[in-house]
Design a protein around this motif. Structure first.
Motif, short mmCIF file in Angstrom:
data_model
loop_
_atom_site.label_atom_id
_atom_site.label_comp_id
_atom_site.label_asym_id
_atom_site.label_seq_id
_atom_site.Cartn_x
_atom_site.Cartn_y
_atom_site.Cartn_z
N LYS A 249 0.86 -1.18 0.00
CA LYS A 249 0.00 0.00 0.00
C LYS A 249 0.90 1.24 0.00
CE LYS A 249 -3.95 -0.19 2.79
NZ LYS A 249 -5.18 0.37 2.31
N PRO A 250 0.78 2.10 -0.99
CA PRO A 250 1.64 3.30 -0.97
C PRO A 250 1.40 4.11 0.31
CG PRO A 250 0.45 3.12 -3.05
CD PRO A 250 -0.11 2.07 -2.14
N GLY A 251 2.46 4.44 0.98
CA GLY A 251 2.34 5.21 2.22
C GLY A 251 1.71 4.44 3.36
N GLY A 252 1.67 3.11 3.23
CA GLY A 252 0.90 2.29 4.18
C GLY A 252 1.53 2.07 5.54
N ILE A 253 2.72 2.66 5.79
CA ILE A 253 3.41 2.36 7.05
C ILE A 253 2.59 2.80 8.27
CG2 ILE A 253 4.84 4.48 7.06
CD1 ILE A 253 7.12 2.71 8.24
N ILE A 254 1.88 3.92 8.14
CA ILE A 254 1.09 4.39 9.29
C ILE A 254 -0.08 3.44 9.55
CG2 ILE A 254 -0.31 6.31 10.18
CD1 ILE A 254 1.60 8.18 8.58
N GLU A 255 -0.69 2.96 8.46
CA GLU A 255 -1.77 1.98 8.60
C GLU A 255 -1.24 0.71 9.27
OE1 GLU A 255 -5.25 2.21 7.37
OE2 GLU A 255 -4.61 4.28 7.64
N ARG B 159 6.21 11.72 8.29
CA ARG B 159 5.89 12.61 9.41
C ARG B 159 5.01 13.72 8.85
NH1 ARG B 159 9.89 12.58 13.64
NH2 ARG B 159 9.69 14.81 13.96
N LEU C 11 0.28 6.98 18.42
CA LEU C 11 1.10 5.77 18.33
C LEU C 11 2.12 5.76 19.46
CD1 LEU C 11 1.81 5.84 14.47
CD2 LEU C 11 0.00 4.56 15.66
N GLY D 179 11.20 7.85 13.01
CA GLY D 179 10.74 9.24 12.95
C GLY D 179 9.24 9.32 12.70
N VAL D 180 8.73 8.45 11.84
CA VAL D 180 7.29 8.44 11.57
C VAL D 180 6.54 7.97 12.80
CG1 VAL D 180 5.46 7.36 10.19
CG2 VAL D 180 7.58 8.09 9.07
N ARG E 99 -7.90 6.51 5.15
CA ARG E 99 -6.60 6.45 5.82
C ARG E 99 -6.76 7.10 7.19
NH1 ARG E 99 -1.87 5.44 2.66
NH2 ARG E 99 -2.59 3.99 1.06
N ALA F 198 -3.11 9.94 13.17
CA ALA F 198 -2.61 9.27 14.37
C ALA F 198 -2.29 10.25 15.48
CB ALA F 198 -1.41 8.40 14.02
N TRP G 233 1.38 12.71 -3.83
CA TRP G 233 2.36 12.14 -4.77
C TRP G 233 2.60 13.06 -5.97
CZ3 TRP G 233 -1.19 8.21 -2.74
CH2 TRP G 233 -0.58 7.44 -1.73
N HIS H 167 -0.85 1.32 12.93
CA HIS H 167 -2.17 1.27 13.58
C HIS H 167 -2.59 -0.17 13.84
CE1 HIS H 167 -4.05 5.17 14.07
NE2 HIS H 167 -3.60 5.58 12.89
N PHE I 23 6.40 10.50 15.61
CA PHE I 23 5.82 11.82 15.32
C PHE I 23 4.38 11.91 15.84
CE2 PHE I 23 3.44 14.78 12.64
CZ PHE I 23 4.25 15.90 12.67
N TYR I 24 3.70 10.78 15.78
CA TYR I 24 2.26 10.75 16.04
C TYR I 24 1.93 10.33 17.47
CZ TYR I 24 2.03 11.13 10.98
OH TYR I 24 2.17 11.55 9.68
N ARG J 289 14.16 6.79 9.72
CA ARG J 289 12.94 7.35 9.12
C ARG J 289 11.69 6.70 9.66
NH1 ARG J 289 12.27 9.45 3.08
NH2 ARG J 289 10.51 10.62 3.89
N ILE K 235 -0.59 10.94 4.49
CA ILE K 235 -1.12 9.87 3.62
C ILE K 235 0.02 9.18 2.88
CG2 ILE K 235 -2.57 9.31 1.61
CD1 ILE K 235 -4.45 11.51 2.36
N GLU K 236 1.05 9.95 2.55
CA GLU K 236 2.19 9.36 1.85
C GLU K 236 3.06 8.51 2.79
OE1 GLU K 236 4.36 12.36 -0.30
OE2 GLU K 236 2.64 12.89 -1.54
N GLY K 237 2.70 8.50 4.08
CA GLY K 237 3.43 7.65 5.03
C GLY K 237 4.59 8.34 5.72
N MET L 86 12.75 1.86 3.88
CA MET L 86 13.28 3.15 4.36
C MET L 86 14.26 2.89 5.49
SD MET L 86 9.99 4.75 6.42
CE MET L 86 8.70 4.62 5.23
#
Ligand SMILES: Cc1cc2nc3c(=O)[nH]c(=O)nc-3n(C[C@H](O)[C@H](O)[C@H](O)COP(=O)(O)O)c2cc1C
Ligand code: SF4
Ligand code: FES
Lengths: 148, 407
Positions: free
Chosen positions: A14-20, B178, A61, A53-54, B156, B159, B194, A23, A57-58, A50, B174-176, A46
């Protein structure tokens, strides 16, 4: 309990799916194990820095262990003036821990949060994201009983 | 007295939000079909002429925004719904999504058709997992019944970062990444998610769209304030009798909201101040209550309409203590990307805490005022720019409260 590696691979494409993925891991573990951040870095291609860092940040989480049941107390202005401090005191007394701490048996963690969007019923707490409104010091014992 | 008028909440309590048949039964998805019959630029024109302005805070004309993306050629475009709703005291988007999720999906699909996007994202705050479930049910039903055509929508989760409500930070998230805001320009309409043309609109903005298509731009633009037509959903918190939500035409006054719909101050007490628009809004004294709530009238008194949160404080409220709490919020939520905000929010909280503890001097207050003015101008995004507003407006309307606490 689902292994975090399995969870991560479900979101890998999933593009950008790391936050999902974070979760989903947190839903299972109630926190994100440090090793899961490393595994996610790998899966999402990554650097560890990084991914870390993600994850950090939140504020929703949490990297690193915490209790099975996470109690969050809203301290935003509307809850603040409605007496959130009294709820904090009652929770600390009931559980024998301070804000930010976890009970010895690993069952409860107390955290502050900002507004959770249930401001029709200030002061508000959430337990594992389920909101409880119009909380008073007296109601605290009764609410916690369901999780003991 | 002001009367409720329900446009975005027109189906509230009348349909089962978990049943698409109910939404279709009250005419749902017919506006999308109508839009497809009109043609892309005619839809954009209609929305532009309705003068629907963003309900997420910035008040930008939605049709104009769509036009930017429509006019930017690209192989892929996106529609993003801002459901981050992080402004303390605000829960209107939750009410809309929990009670009528399909009106949001239809609004997004109309936008998708108009700008030529086949993919939409709803960025819903992580604190609303139960809303995410409602949205996913609605999306599954809409896909299964084919009403969305080739338009795909995905949810999406945010958080717990307030700054991710800022549209470019939201896109980063959304791009994953910070959630740190981008430099603008380019604006998302031209280069967003994107790098592709992306329309970002608030939940309440999208929820207005199906009705505008159904009843026409002229009908919509004749409701409420001429320059900010339509309705606004307000959420009332604090020391007010009716702690609930109302949808009102935009030409009502603050007094109508607090004393009319809100039923006035609780326990027969007097009013001290009202803060509108969430925690970044200005504090408003009793003397300005006859101001109309629309975007421009509020700006004219140095306040904001913002999200429509209405925080009522009675005569016993310690305003310095409330500002102390608010400055702590901004210190916590600053993303740290730019120095004036990263340092400024911290120092501002430090100074206000000092006042609150009775340890400050008049020089400290003067310093905080100067700091606030610098932040308003020098911060990169709206978070840092608006962070000083609560302090600066209380200093202009309620300065004796601060002076009384000087050491
Ligand atoms: C710090 C900050 C927080 C914001 N939070 C939100 C939010 O929670 N919801 C929202 O719709 N807009 C929010 N905005 C405004 C968005 O940047 C953007 O203007 C909006 O989503 C555009 O949609 P609209 O034109 O429909 O209002 C925020 C802006 C800033 C600077
Ligand atoms: S103003 Fe604050 S929140 Fe916005 S970019 Fe700068 S540091 Fe980040
Ligand atoms: S202010 Fe506490 S839930 Fe909104």
């Amino acid at each position: 309990m689902a292994d975090y590696n399995e969870i991560i691979s479900a979101f890998k494409n999933k593009p950008g799916g790391i936050i999902e993925a974070f979760h989903a891991i947190q839903k299972e573990y109630s926190y994100i194990p440090e090793e899961a951040v490393v595994a996610a870095a790998d899966a999402f291609d990554m650097s560890k820095a990084r991914a870390y860092g993600v994850a950090t940040f939140y504020s929703y989480l949490k990297v690193g262990k915490r209790g099975k049941n996470v109690i969050r107390i809203c301290e935003s202005a509307p809850c603040h003036v409605a007496g959130a401090d009294k709820v904090v005191a009652a929770l600390e007394k009931e559980l024998g821990i301070k804000m930010g701490e976890t009970t010895g048996d690993g069952k409860f963690t107390l955290e502050f949060t900002e507004c959770v969007g249930q401001c029709q019923a200030t002061p508000v707490i959430t337990i594992n994201s389920v909101p409880y409104g119009d909380v008073t010091a007296e109601k605290v014992g009764e609410i916690l009983a369901a999780y003991k | 007295m002001a009367q409720e008028m329900r446009i975005v909440l027109r189906n509230y309590g009348k349909i089962d939000p978990l049943k698409i048949e109910d939404y279709i039964g009250v005419g749902g998805y017919q506006s999308l079909a109508k839009a497809k019959g009109m043609g892309q630029s005619a839809v954009i024109d209609e929305v532009r002429k309705s003068n629907l302005r963003g309900r997420g805070g910035a008040g930008f004309n939605a049709g104009m925004k769509w036009g930017f993306s429509y006019n930017t050629p690209a192989d892929q475009k996106y529609v993003v719904c801002n459901a981050d709703e992080g402004e303390p005291g605000t829960y209107k988007d939750r009410i809309i999504m929990q009670n009528d999720p399909h009106t949001l999906l239809e609004g997004m699909a109309i936008c998708g058709y108009a700008i030529g996007a086949t993919k939409g994202f709803i960025y819903c705050r992580g604190e609303y997992p139960y809303v995410v479930d409602v949205l996913n049910t609605a999306i599954d039903q809409a896909k299964a019944s084919g009403v969305l055509g080739d338009f795909d929508i995905e949810v999406r989760m945010g958080a717990g970062a307030y700054v991710c409500g800022e549209e470019t930070a939201l896109i980063e998230s959304i791009e994953g990444h910070r959630g740190e805001p981008r430099f603008k320009p380019p604006f998302p309409g031209v280069a967003g998610l994107w790098g592709k043309p992306t329309v970002v609109n608030n939940v309440e903005t999208f929820a207005n769209v199906p009705v505008i298509l159904e009843k026409g731009a002229e009908w919509f633009s004749s409701i409420g304030a001429a320059k900010y037509p339509g309705t606004k959903v307000f959420t009332l918190t604090g020391d007010v009798v009716n702690k609930t939500f109302f949808e009102l035409p935009t030409d009502v006054t603050i007094r109508d909201v607090v004393f009319g719909m809100g039923g006035g101050v609780k326990d027969g007490k007097k009013l001290k101040a009202v803060q509108i628009g969430g925690t970044s809004g200005g504090f408003i004294p009793e003397s300005l209550l006859d101001t109309q709530v629309d975007f421009d009238s509020m700006s004219a008194i140095g306040a904001t309409l913002g999200s429509g949160a209405v925080f009522v404080m009675d005569e016993d409220t310690d305003l310095v203590d409330v500002i102390d709490r608010i400055t702590k919020f901004f210190e916590h939520e600053s993303c740290g990307k730019c120095a004036p905000c990263r340092e400024g929010t911290k120092r501002m909280h430090e100074i206000v805490s000092k006042v609150n503890k009775g340890l400050a001097t008049a020089d400290d207050i003067a310093l905080s005022e100067r700091l606030g003015k610098v932040m308003t101008r020098a911060c990169l995004c709206g978070l840092g720019q608006a962070a000083p507003a609560p302090l600066l407006t209380t200093l202009s309307h309620f300065r004796p409260e601060f002076n009384a606490k000087l050491g």
